[in-house]
Design a protein around this motif. Structure first.
Motif, mmCIF file in Angstrom:
data_model
loop_
_atom_site.group_PDB
_atom_site.id
_atom_site.type_symbol
_atom_site.label_atom_id
_atom_site.label_comp_id
_atom_site.label_asym_id
_atom_site.label_seq_id
_atom_site.Cartn_x
_atom_site.Cartn_y
_atom_site.Cartn_z
ATOM 1 N N GLU A 170 0.918 -1.210 -0.289
ATOM 2 C CA GLU A 170 0.226 -0.319 0.166
ATOM 3 C C GLU A 170 1.125 1.279 0.150
ATOM 4 O O GLU A 170 1.808 1.351 0.973
ATOM 5 C CB GLU A 170 -1.029 0.458 0.936
ATOM 6 N N ARG A 171 0.865 2.099 -0.492
ATOM 7 C CA ARG A 171 1.444 3.347 -1.428
ATOM 8 C C ARG A 171 1.261 4.961 -0.389
ATOM 9 O O ARG A 171 -0.795 4.919 0.363
ATOM 10 C CB ARG A 171 1.436 3.400 -2.422
ATOM 11 N N ASN A 172 2.063 5.395 -0.247
ATOM 12 C CA ASN A 172 1.464 6.475 0.577
ATOM 13 C C ASN A 172 0.273 7.458 -0.364
ATOM 14 O O ASN A 172 1.639 7.833 -2.077
ATOM 15 C CB ASN A 172 2.796 7.973 1.056
ATOM 16 N N SER A 179 5.909 3.548 -0.361
ATOM 17 C CA SER A 179 5.130 2.500 0.988
ATOM 18 C C SER A 179 4.497 3.568 2.509
ATOM 19 O O SER A 179 4.861 5.314 2.399
ATOM 20 C CB SER A 179 5.663 1.840 1.493
ATOM 21 N N LEU A 180 3.634 3.394 3.097
ATOM 22 C CA LEU A 180 3.138 3.940 4.069
ATOM 23 C C LEU A 180 4.319 4.179 5.435
ATOM 24 O O LEU A 180 3.786 4.565 6.609
ATOM 25 C CB LEU A 180 1.520 3.664 4.374
ATOM 26 N N ASP A 181 5.208 2.850 4.969
ATOM 27 C CA ASP A 181 6.296 3.374 6.121
ATOM 28 C C ASP A 181 7.010 4.940 6.230
ATOM 29 O O ASP A 181 8.030 5.419 6.624
ATOM 30 C CB ASP A 181 7.527 2.291 5.976
ATOM 31 N N ASP A 183 6.590 9.510 5.318
ATOM 32 C CA ASP A 183 6.037 10.537 6.061
ATOM 33 C C ASP A 183 6.763 11.720 5.303
ATOM 34 O O ASP A 183 7.508 11.724 6.252
ATOM 35 C CB ASP A 183 4.683 10.442 6.670
#
Length: 563
Positions: A170-172, A179-181, A183
């Motif tokens: 899942e992407r940002n 990835s959502l890792d 920010d």
């Protein structure tokens, strides 16, 4: 080239005015002044445009034959590609270029590629009886041998390594390449990329396509100009004699984005460095992505840190945003020398682009504004935006050896190019043709800033470190630099009992392991040895990690070359 021009203009009293303009924020004024000085002093040299020519193609093919007979297959491949580039459309010279290249590919057992070139020969038009007979026999021989190679490739791609870079996570939504890792947070008016959660060694956190990229001249006749894939069946540009593509799709995309314009000034582009070429094509691409010159002109008035403060995260970091490259930190040391060089190269580019009948607007007022906007964007990119080295892996078909290319291509990336530099970075940059992957090379804690090394990992330095840092405009006095960490000078550190035990489990293991388990074990061991960097043992782990990752890179890119 520029040193001679500077001396010439200094003797005629032009450089004083230009030096005064270097202190201004409007870089377009410097470029216009440089263009005026170059025009008045008639410094511009009339460059000869190279066109398709069958005689020249034949000369290159003969050189290829000589290299082939001497078993110098890499040079033979280059010469045959030059022969194909220079041949006129549907000519016998073009057919012979493909035919001879197919013979080379057959010799190194690249059977599928050989068949592709033979099919291209037949598609060009009728062949004489002897050539057709020779090509048909060669194709039949290839088809009898090809199925074994096809089966092996299918088996490799259906493994852990074969799917490693698929990045099915899942992407940002604000940064689609990450990835959502990942920010973005603001700290003292500065944006920085941070880890949302703990990230272990070996975790892929981003896969980003370049906004613009440039092949090193060493790779010019070995890889696709657009996607940078190393490929045996390269096809020529229809107009110029300088660039090749891996497919019609890449040719069309490249032409649409920048090469239709660039193609007409290749006689100028060949005389400048790869960094300047990158700036020209990135600026042309940005203009072509804009709906009109008016939109491009308006965008050029808001560049750098000021634009970053006014833009959303997506507008800053998403490569699909056409103006993302205009967002950057323009607080720069050693600016004036670089600015002066970039201004003159931009002036030269504009000089040749002005000769194209339909590049700049026809109406005088808009034409002047367009020239100023082009100058402002190109100089700012050339001076302030940080280039990323793209180091790809290739499999040498005549040895089956996978290796990292020593010569790097370069690119500009909307997300990665804005990450903070660290000589002991927590992310490793991996080349995937015209993309790069960011993988954790050290354990990263929640809230830690994500960092890369713009000069490569300290175990992988390709150039003297001070020169590389200066080239990227980086000032650094970290312990990697002061202690000169490298494979030539390991740190003297005794490992703890836990660290020694972890190393033994990797080195002394005789149990058969899948590549997935082995990769995980190496990553776990690197976590345990995170406080023992630049030691001989840590380097052993890194070497094993890189060897596996290089193999995975090649499975993803399917790059082939000739030793």
């Amino acid at each position: 080239m520029l040193n001679g021009i500077y001396d010439y203009l200094t003797m005629r009293g032009y450089m004083g005015q230009l030096y005064e303009l270097l202190r201004q924020d409007d870089y377009s004024k410097i470029v216009i002044a440089a263009l005026d000085a170059l025009t008045k002093t008639k410094v511009f040299v009339e460059l000869v445009k190279v066109t398709k020519n069958d005689q020249r193609s034949t000369e290159f093919r003969i050189k290829g034959n000589e290299a082939y007979l001497n078993s110098n297959y890499r040079d033979a491949f280059r010469w045959y590609n030059n022969a194909i580039l220079c041949a006129t459309e549907n000519s016998r010279a073009l057919k012979l270029g493909y035919s001879n290249r197919s013979a080379l590919l057959y010799t190194i057992k690249a059977y599928k590629a050989c068949i592709n070139d033979i099919d291209t020969c037949f598609n060009i038009g009728p062949s004489d009886h002897l050539l057709a007979e020779r090509l048909t026999q060669r194709k039949n021989n290839c088809q009898r041998r090809q199925w074994i190679a096809d089966f092996q490739v299918l088996m490799e791609r259906d493994t852990f390594g074969g799917t490693f870079f698929n990045f099915n996570v899942e992407r940002n939504p604000q940064i689609p390449c990450a990835s959502l890792d990942v920010d973005i947070v603001k700290e003292t008016d500065k944006l920085k990329a941070v880890a949302v959660r703990n990230i272990g060694v070996g975790i892929l956190v981003a896969l980003e396509k370049a906004y613009a990229c440039q092949l090193d001249e060493e790779n010019q006749y070995m890889a696709c100009e657009y996607c940078h894939k190393f490929y045996f069946n390269l096809i020529p540009c229809d107009k110029c004699c300088e660039v090749m593509f891996c497919s019609e799709i890449c040719k069309q995309r490249c032409n649409r984005e920048f090469h239709n314009d660039e193609c007409q000034i290749m006689h100028f582009m060949n005389g400048i460095g790869s960094g300047c070429r990158l700036a020209v094509r990135a600026t042309i691409k940005m203009r072509n992505m804009c709906s009109s010159w008016s939109e491009f002109i308006e965008a050029s008035k808001n560049i750098g840190a000021k634009r970053m403060k006014e833009s959303s995260v997506n507008e800053i970091y998403d490569v699909n945003n056409k103006l993302s490259m205009l967002c950057f930190d323009n607080e720069l040391h050693f600016r004036y020398g670089r600015l002066c060089n970039a201004s003159f190269m931009t002036a030269m580019a504009i000089h040749f682009l002005l000769r194209l009948p339909s590049f700049f607007p026809e109406k005088q007022v808009e034409r002047v504004e367009a020239i100023q906007a082009f100058a402002q964007v190109m100089v700012n990119l050339g001076v302030h935006y940080t280039k990323i080295n793209i180091q790809n892996t290739t499999k040498y078909f005549n040895t089956e050896k996978v290796t990292r290319e020593m010569v790097c291509n370069i690119g500009w990336f909307s997300f990665t190019g804005k990450l903070k530099h660290s000589c002991d970075a927590n992310l490793l940059v991996l080349g995937l043709n015209n993309k790069i992957a960011l993988i954790a090379i050290r354990p990263i804690k929640k809230g830690d800033e994500l960092t890369i090394s713009y000069v490569g990992h300290y175990y992988d330095y390709l150039h003297p470190r001070p020169f590389s840092l200066f080239w990227h405009n980086i000032q650094c006095d970290c312990r990697v630099c002061t202690e000169k960490w490298s494979t030539l000078q390991f740190r003297d550190q005794t490992l703890s009992t836990e660290e020694q035990s972890a190393m033994s489990s990797i080195i002394d293991s005789h149990n058969p392991q899948t590549d997935e388990i082995l990769f995980k074990n190496i990553c776990d061991c690197m976590i345990i040895l995170q406080n023992a960097p630049a030691t001989k043992e840590h380097h052993q782990l890194y070497h094993g990690f890189r060897k596996m990752i290089s193999f995975y890179q090649n499975l993803y890119t399917d790059n082939y070359s000739i030793l």
